[in-house]
Motif scaffolding. Structure first.
Motif, PDB file in Angstrom:
ATOM      1  N   LEU A  53     -12.424  -0.737   2.982  1.00  0.00           N
ATOM      2  CA  LEU A  53     -11.775  -1.546   1.934  1.00  0.00           C
ATOM      3  C   LEU A  53     -10.928  -2.664   2.532  1.00  0.00           C
ATOM      4  CD1 LEU A  53     -10.524   1.393  -0.335  1.00  0.00           C
ATOM      5  CD2 LEU A  53     -12.667   0.118  -0.516  1.00  0.00           C
ATOM      6  N   ASP A  54     -10.721  -3.731   1.750  1.00  0.00           N
ATOM      7  CA  ASP A  54      -9.842  -4.807   2.217  1.00  0.00           C
ATOM      8  C   ASP A  54      -8.389  -4.316   2.224  1.00  0.00           C
ATOM      9  OD1 ASP A  54      -8.301  -5.961  -0.347  1.00  0.00           O
ATOM     10  OD2 ASP A  54     -10.312  -5.316  -0.914  1.00  0.00           O
ATOM     11  N   ALA A  55      -7.526  -5.047   2.956  1.00  0.00           N
ATOM     12  CA  ALA A  55      -6.162  -4.567   3.218  1.00  0.00           C
ATOM     13  C   ALA A  55      -5.373  -4.295   1.934  1.00  0.00           C
ATOM     14  CB  ALA A  55      -5.421  -5.565   4.091  1.00  0.00           C
ATOM     15  N   LEU A  56      -5.520  -5.170   0.932  1.00  0.00           N
ATOM     16  CA  LEU A  56      -4.737  -5.026  -0.292  1.00  0.00           C
ATOM     17  C   LEU A  56      -5.189  -3.798  -1.088  1.00  0.00           C
ATOM     18  CD1 LEU A  56      -2.473  -6.656  -1.595  1.00  0.00           C
ATOM     19  CD2 LEU A  56      -4.192  -7.761  -3.035  1.00  0.00           C
ATOM     20  N   THR A  57      -6.510  -3.661  -1.247  1.00  0.00           N
ATOM     21  CA  THR A  57      -7.051  -2.506  -1.981  1.00  0.00           C
ATOM     22  C   THR A  57      -6.678  -1.221  -1.247  1.00  0.00           C
ATOM     23  OG1 THR A  57      -8.942  -3.913  -2.454  1.00  0.00           O
ATOM     24  CG2 THR A  57      -9.171  -1.611  -3.040  1.00  0.00           C
ATOM     25  N   ARG A  58      -6.711  -1.296   0.063  1.00  0.00           N
ATOM     26  CA  ARG A  58      -6.390  -0.142   0.890  1.00  0.00           C
ATOM     27  C   ARG A  58      -4.953   0.332   0.631  1.00  0.00           C
ATOM     28  NH1 ARG A  58      -8.627   0.370   6.876  1.00  0.00           N
ATOM     29  NH2 ARG A  58      -7.530   2.256   7.427  1.00  0.00           N
ATOM     30  N   ASP A  59      -4.010  -0.613   0.579  1.00  0.00           N
ATOM     31  CA  ASP A  59      -2.613  -0.279   0.279  1.00  0.00           C
ATOM     32  C   ASP A  59      -2.507   0.364  -1.097  1.00  0.00           C
ATOM     33  OD1 ASP A  59      -1.676  -1.164   2.618  1.00  0.00           O
ATOM     34  OD2 ASP A  59      -0.751  -3.007   1.861  1.00  0.00           O
ATOM     35  N   GLN A  60      -3.179  -0.274  -2.090  1.00  0.00           N
ATOM     36  CA  GLN A  60      -3.108   0.275  -3.458  1.00  0.00           C
ATOM     37  C   GLN A  60      -3.667   1.690  -3.498  1.00  0.00           C
ATOM     38  OE1 GLN A  60      -5.339  -2.739  -5.466  1.00  0.00           O
ATOM     39  NE2 GLN A  60      -3.550  -4.034  -5.847  1.00  0.00           N
ATOM     40  N   MET A  61      -4.780   1.897  -2.790  1.00  0.00           N
ATOM     41  CA  MET A  61      -5.410   3.219  -2.786  1.00  0.00           C
ATOM     42  C   MET A  61      -4.501   4.267  -2.131  1.00  0.00           C
ATOM     43  SD  MET A  61      -8.516   3.080  -4.205  1.00  0.00           S
ATOM     44  CE  MET A  61      -9.422   4.418  -3.522  1.00  0.00           C
ATOM     45  N   SER A  62      -3.740   3.846  -1.104  1.00  0.00           N
ATOM     46  CA  SER A  62      -2.822   4.785  -0.443  1.00  0.00           C
ATOM     47  C   SER A  62      -1.798   5.313  -1.441  1.00  0.00           C
ATOM     48  CB  SER A  62      -2.060   4.094   0.695  1.00  0.00           C
ATOM     49  OG  SER A  62      -2.953   3.738   1.695  1.00  0.00           O
ATOM     50  N   PHE A  63      -1.226   4.392  -2.237  1.00  0.00           N
ATOM     51  CA  PHE A  63      -0.211   4.817  -3.202  1.00  0.00           C
ATOM     52  C   PHE A  63      -0.834   5.644  -4.326  1.00  0.00           C
ATOM     53  CE2 PHE A  63       2.070   1.579  -0.897  1.00  0.00           C
ATOM     54  CZ  PHE A  63       3.278   2.237  -0.691  1.00  0.00           C
ATOM     55  N   GLU A  64      -2.055   5.232  -4.720  1.00  0.00           N
ATOM     56  CA  GLU A  64      -2.803   5.988  -5.725  1.00  0.00           C
ATOM     57  C   GLU A  64      -3.016   7.428  -5.241  1.00  0.00           C
ATOM     58  OE1 GLU A  64      -5.634   4.911  -9.119  1.00  0.00           O
ATOM     59  OE2 GLU A  64      -3.703   4.291  -8.414  1.00  0.00           O
ATOM     60  N   LEU A  66       2.737   6.164   6.749  1.00  0.00           N
ATOM     61  CA  LEU A  66       3.184   6.011   5.362  1.00  0.00           C
ATOM     62  C   LEU A  66       2.784   7.217   4.503  1.00  0.00           C
ATOM     63  CD1 LEU A  66       4.611   3.986   3.479  1.00  0.00           C
ATOM     64  CD2 LEU A  66       2.356   3.152   2.830  1.00  0.00           C
ATOM     65  N   LEU A  67       1.594   7.764   4.763  1.00  0.00           N
ATOM     66  CA  LEU A  67       1.089   8.838   3.921  1.00  0.00           C
ATOM     67  C   LEU A  67       1.645  10.218   4.288  1.00  0.00           C
ATOM     68  CD1 LEU A  67      -2.710   7.849   3.842  1.00  0.00           C
ATOM     69  CD2 LEU A  67      -1.180   7.845   1.877  1.00  0.00           C
ATOM     70  N   ALA A  68       1.959  10.406   5.560  1.00  0.00           N
ATOM     71  CA  ALA A  68       1.997  11.788   6.082  1.00  0.00           C
ATOM     72  C   ALA A  68       3.337  12.492   6.043  1.00  0.00           C
ATOM     73  CB  ALA A  68       1.515  11.775   7.525  1.00  0.00           C
ATOM     74  N   ASP A  69       3.246  13.825   5.968  1.00  0.00           N
ATOM     75  CA  ASP A  69       4.367  14.674   6.357  1.00  0.00           C
ATOM     76  C   ASP A  69       4.354  14.846   7.873  1.00  0.00           C
ATOM     77  OD1 ASP A  69       5.182  15.219   3.707  1.00  0.00           O
ATOM     78  OD2 ASP A  69       3.542  16.654   3.515  1.00  0.00           O
ATOM     79  N   ARG A  70       3.113  14.956   8.420  1.00  0.00           N
ATOM     80  CA  ARG A  70       2.958  15.048   9.880  1.00  0.00           C
ATOM     81  C   ARG A  70       1.745  14.238  10.312  1.00  0.00           C
ATOM     82  NH1 ARG A  70       2.392  20.854  12.002  1.00  0.00           N
ATOM     83  NH2 ARG A  70       1.243  21.181  10.067  1.00  0.00           N
ATOM     84  N   VAL A  71       1.892  13.537  11.420  1.00  0.00           N
ATOM     85  CA  VAL A  71       0.769  12.790  11.996  1.00  0.00           C
ATOM     86  C   VAL A  71       0.297  13.529  13.251  1.00  0.00           C
ATOM     87  CG1 VAL A  71       0.010  10.609  13.025  1.00  0.00           C
ATOM     88  CG2 VAL A  71       1.710  10.582  11.190  1.00  0.00           C
ATOM     89  N   VAL A  72      -0.973  13.903  13.260  1.00  0.00           N
ATOM     90  CA  VAL A  72      -1.560  14.543  14.436  1.00  0.00           C
ATOM     91  C   VAL A  72      -2.185  13.445  15.286  1.00  0.00           C
ATOM     92  CG1 VAL A  72      -3.333  16.151  15.248  1.00  0.00           C
ATOM     93  CG2 VAL A  72      -2.050  16.653  13.145  1.00  0.00           C
ATOM     94  N   ASN A  91       6.380   0.804  -0.446  1.00  0.00           N
ATOM     95  CA  ASN A  91       5.850  -0.235   0.438  1.00  0.00           C
ATOM     96  C   ASN A  91       6.919  -0.809   1.366  1.00  0.00           C
ATOM     97  OD1 ASN A  91       3.489  -1.403   1.173  1.00  0.00           O
ATOM     98  ND2 ASN A  91       3.082  -2.319  -0.825  1.00  0.00           N
ATOM     99  N   GLU A  92       8.158  -0.984   0.820  1.00  0.00           N
ATOM    100  CA  GLU A  92       9.233  -1.608   1.605  1.00  0.00           C
ATOM    101  C   GLU A  92       9.579  -0.777   2.836  1.00  0.00           C
ATOM    102  OE1 GLU A  92       8.672  -1.561  -1.977  1.00  0.00           O
ATOM    103  OE2 GLU A  92      10.626  -0.592  -2.107  1.00  0.00           O
ATOM    104  N   MET A  93       9.255   0.523   2.802  1.00  0.00           N
ATOM    105  CA  MET A  93       9.642   1.391   3.920  1.00  0.00           C
ATOM    106  C   MET A  93       9.030   0.950   5.242  1.00  0.00           C
ATOM    107  SD  MET A  93       9.456   5.190   2.350  1.00  0.00           S
ATOM    108  CE  MET A  93      10.532   5.710   1.034  1.00  0.00           C
ATOM    109  N   VAL A  94       7.877   0.257   5.150  1.00  0.00           N
ATOM    110  CA  VAL A  94       7.217  -0.150   6.401  1.00  0.00           C
ATOM    111  C   VAL A  94       8.076  -1.150   7.175  1.00  0.00           C
ATOM    112  CG1 VAL A  94       4.909   0.266   5.452  1.00  0.00           C
ATOM    113  CG2 VAL A  94       5.835  -2.046   5.427  1.00  0.00           C
ATOM    114  N   ASN A  95       9.065  -1.759   6.497  1.00  0.00           N
ATOM    115  CA  ASN A  95       9.922  -2.730   7.189  1.00  0.00           C
ATOM    116  C   ASN A  95      11.202  -2.113   7.747  1.00  0.00           C
ATOM    117  OD1 ASN A  95       8.142  -4.854   6.441  1.00  0.00           O
ATOM    118  ND2 ASN A  95       9.036  -4.842   4.382  1.00  0.00           N
TER     119      ASN A  95
END
Ligand SMILES: Nc1ncnc2c1ncn2[C@@H]1O[C@H](COP(=O)(O)OP(=O)(O)OP(=O)(O)O)[C@@H](O)[C@H]1O
Ligand SMILES: [Mg+2]
Length: 275
Positions: free
Chosen positions: A185-196, A220-226, A249-253
């Motif tokens: 997916l393109d970057a914008l759709t990808r972000d939207q899908m993450s929140f979805e 952004l998604l995880a409780d834990r990253v392996v 989204n703002e958390m990435v900054n």
């Protein structure tokens, strides 16, 4: 899902409780037997406990065994040695307790959206009325309530991927396994899908195991990253992500997010430059 003998596998639903992992790998090794050349060691002594309702993401260099790990938890591939558990039951084959989403949506072009989503329920032979209600609910959940009668070719890539997420959830599995689901997916759709996906995850209280090549997406998604190491695949480190939920989204900054990215990048760089 059916076993080799055609018998319906009931699976382990309801087996999870506070003391039992949603999924667990214990000392799992996987060697693919080569038709020609050398055998491939894809996973080497991987142990991982995934807690009920946890969101775990997996990152690592290409070929390090991420898809293999997903297929082993899904029961699609048997490990060469080691134990794999879903709830408290050993995984011996595909189970209705798991929903799978791959990089490509793999929808059946001759079936409309509703019929694609209802497929797992048909395989499990659930009652027609229950099927209809479950499909409608899921399509609403992924924002495609009005698209039931459309065919896959009439949808965008992001919409098709949402159909495949609805299909993976329709039989109400405890564990959702996702192998680079947003990779195409393109970057914008990808972000939207993450929140979805995070919304669906919290509304439906699923355990999610999610493979990605994107470090920010993994964090952004995880409780834990392996973080997996270069082939032969081992776990290099597991990073606890202590950002508050719901994620925004703002958390990435924020400096915290930046520090997690730096940590993951350092580990991956060490992996790709080593050997
Ligand atoms: N069916 C198979 N037969 C033989 N070797 C395989 C098979 N499937 C995977 N492999 C090998 O196992 C290793 C791990 O593959 P896997 O697909 O799990 O990696 P991955 O981490 O998902 O990679 P990518 O990020 O590129 O998707 C690779 O070396 C691959 O060539
Ligand atoms: Mg892969």
């Amino acid at each position: 899902m059916t076993t080799d003998s055609g018998e319906l596998r009931v699976g382990t639903r309801g087996a999870t409780n506070a003391n039992v992992s949603a999924a667990a790998l214990q000392h799992v090794h996987m060697t693919y037997q080569a038709r020609r050349g050398e055998n491939v060691l894809a996973l080497k002594d991987v142990s991982l406990d995934i807690l009920p309702k946890e969101f775990v993401t997996i990152i690592g260099p290409s070929g390090c065994g991420k898809s293999t790990l997903i297929k082993i938890i899904a029961g699609l591939v048997r490990p060469s040695s080691g134990e794999v558990l879903l709830g408290s039951s050993e995984v011996t084959g595909p189970s209705a307790d798991v929903g799978l989403v791959f990089q490509q949506p793999v929808l059946l072009p001759w079936r409309n959206v509703s019929k694609n989503v209802s497929l797992p329920l048909e395989v499990l032979d659930s009652a027609k009325n229950d099927r209809r209600a479950a499909v409608e609910q899921l399509l609403d959940l992924v924002g495609l309530g009005k698209y039931g009668k459309h065919y896959p070719h009439e949808l965008s890539g992001g919409m098709q991927q949402r159909v495949s997420i609805a299909r993976a959830l329709v039989h109400d599995p405890d564990v959702l396994l996702m192998d680079e689901p947003f990779g195409a997916l393109d970057a914008l759709t990808r972000d939207q899908m993450s929140f979805e996906l995070m919304r669906i995850w919290s509304e439906r209280s699923k355990t999610v195991v999610f493979v990605t090549h994107s470090i920010p997406e993994a964090i952004l998604l995880a409780d834990r990253v392996v973080v997996m190491s270069k082939s032969p695949g081992e776990i290099a480190e597991i990073i606890d992500i202590e950002l508050p939920r719901p994620r925004r989204n703002e958390m990435v900054n924020t400096p915290e997010f930046g520090a997690y990215v730096q940590r993951a990048r350092t580990l991956l760089n060490a992996e790709t430059t080593a050997h």
